[in-house]
Write an enzyme that holds these catalytic residues in place. Structure first.
Site, mmCIF file in Angstrom:
data_model
loop_
_atom_site.group_PDB
_atom_site.id
_atom_site.type_symbol
_atom_site.label_atom_id
_atom_site.label_comp_id
_atom_site.label_asym_id
_atom_site.label_seq_id
_atom_site.Cartn_x
_atom_site.Cartn_y
_atom_site.Cartn_z
ATOM 1 N N GLY A 21 47.364 37.879 27.075
ATOM 2 C CA GLY A 21 47.553 38.403 28.754
ATOM 3 C C GLY A 21 46.441 37.378 29.829
ATOM 4 N N GLY A 24 45.646 39.738 35.496
ATOM 5 C CA GLY A 24 44.252 40.465 35.274
ATOM 6 C C GLY A 24 42.665 40.235 34.236
ATOM 7 N N GLY A 26 42.878 39.230 31.948
ATOM 8 C CA GLY A 26 42.501 38.159 30.370
ATOM 9 C C GLY A 26 42.184 37.182 31.360
ATOM 10 C CB SER A 150 41.338 52.399 27.408
ATOM 11 O OG SER A 150 41.514 53.613 28.737
ATOM 12 C CE1 TYR A 175 47.438 51.585 27.276
ATOM 13 C CE2 TYR A 175 45.740 53.324 28.405
ATOM 14 C CZ TYR A 175 45.659 51.526 28.247
ATOM 15 O OH TYR A 175 45.176 51.525 28.634
#
Length: 305
Positions: A21, A24, A26, A150, A175
């Site tokens: 990534g 953000g 990353g 998450s 997700y």
């Protein structure tokens, strides 16, 4: 651990980190690690964005050892090619941060290999990447693998009869499953490392609710989630704050293999790194072992170092 910040990161000179990534969380993790002296490799599928991120890091840290490598987690061929390049070019890897993700695309989409996009990218792509890089990680004296979960994992379930959401696709359900899978994989990787003597610390983290482009990029800029991110931005903590659990897990001497870290305030949505609450379903070792075996089969990899 009280109010741990980037100022508490110990010197990282001599260590090499790969972060998936390029924006953000990353990017913030890469910037902090480069500032502490680590060599950082940002891995992503968009070369222009990746090289722009590297240039930004160098503007903040003129002597930064930072680079970009092409990696599409939604393509097992790309993951395999990335792993081959790294194994041929480098003697070891000290830190792997499995961070990149897609979130709640409104319609069911597939990876290049036919997996549901969120399960394939957020989870299976990182499983394959970790397996590809395991030989390099084993050459480090103090390797760590950080898997990003998450708070959505709390409501997740692993549907072994429909891992690809082919029967019914609900964006947040898919997700949540992918992020629960990431958490279970982190715990199982620690168990396997201890049993096989790999010497790798596997740690899971979550960022709380952070101000990144994950929601608008996935659900769409004009979706309810995308508009909440845009117009209710004050409800989301800055990306740099959201990256703290990742950086704590990656660098602190207090971080422990097999642990899970997240923010400390408002139901773990914001704040400073602390031990996060583990959802009961994430602690089911039998399910994790089953998921590990099925993931190796789907991704066509074996974690043999």
């Amino acid at each position: 651990m009280a109010n741990w910040t980037m100022a508490d990161i110990p010197a990282q000179r001599g260590r090499t980190a790969i972060i998936t990534g390029t924006g953000g969380l990353g990017y913030q993790a890469a910037l902090a690690l480069a500032s502490a002296g680590a060599e950082v490799i940002l891995a992503g599928r968009n070369r222009a964005r990746g090289e722009a991120a590297v240039n930004q890091i160098r503007q903040h840290v003129p002597d930064a050892r930072a680079g970009f490598e092409m990696l599409d987690l939604a393509s097992l061929a790309s993951v395999t090619a990335f792993g081959k390049r790294l194994r041929e070019a480098r003697p070891r890897l000290d830190l792997l941060i499995n961070n990149a993700a897609v979130m709640t695309p409104p319609t069911r989409q597939l990876t290049a290999d036919g997996f549901e996009l969120q399960f394939g990218t957020n989870y299976l792509g990182h499983v394959a990447l970790t397996a590809q890089l395991l030989p390099l990680l084993r050459q480090s004296a103090s390797a760590r693998v950080i898997n990003t979960s998450s708070i959505a994992a709390r409501s997740g379930t692993i549907d072994f009869d429909d891992l690809q959401s082919a029967r019914a696709y609900r964006p947040m359900v898919a997700y949540s499953q992918s992020k629960l899978a990431c958490l279970m994989y982190a715990f199982e990787l620690q168990r396997r490392s201890e049993a096989a003597g790999w010497g790798i610390q596997s740690i899971a983290v979550h960022p709380g609710i952070a101000r990144t482009e994950l929601l608008p990029n996935g659900a769409g800029a004009w979706s309810a989630a995308g508009m909440a991110r845009r117009f209710l931005w004050f409800l989301f903590q800055p990306a740099a704050q959201g990256a703290l659990p990742t950086l704590f897990a990656a660098t602190s001497a207090q971080a422990r293999g097999g642990a899970y870290y997240g923010p400390d305030k408002l139901g773990e949505t914001r704040g400073y790194p602390v031990a996060a609450k583990i959802p009961p379903q994430a602690a089911e070792a039998d399910s994790a072992a089953r998921l590990w075996a099925e993931s190796e089969r789907l991704a066509g990899v074996v974690h043999n170092g």
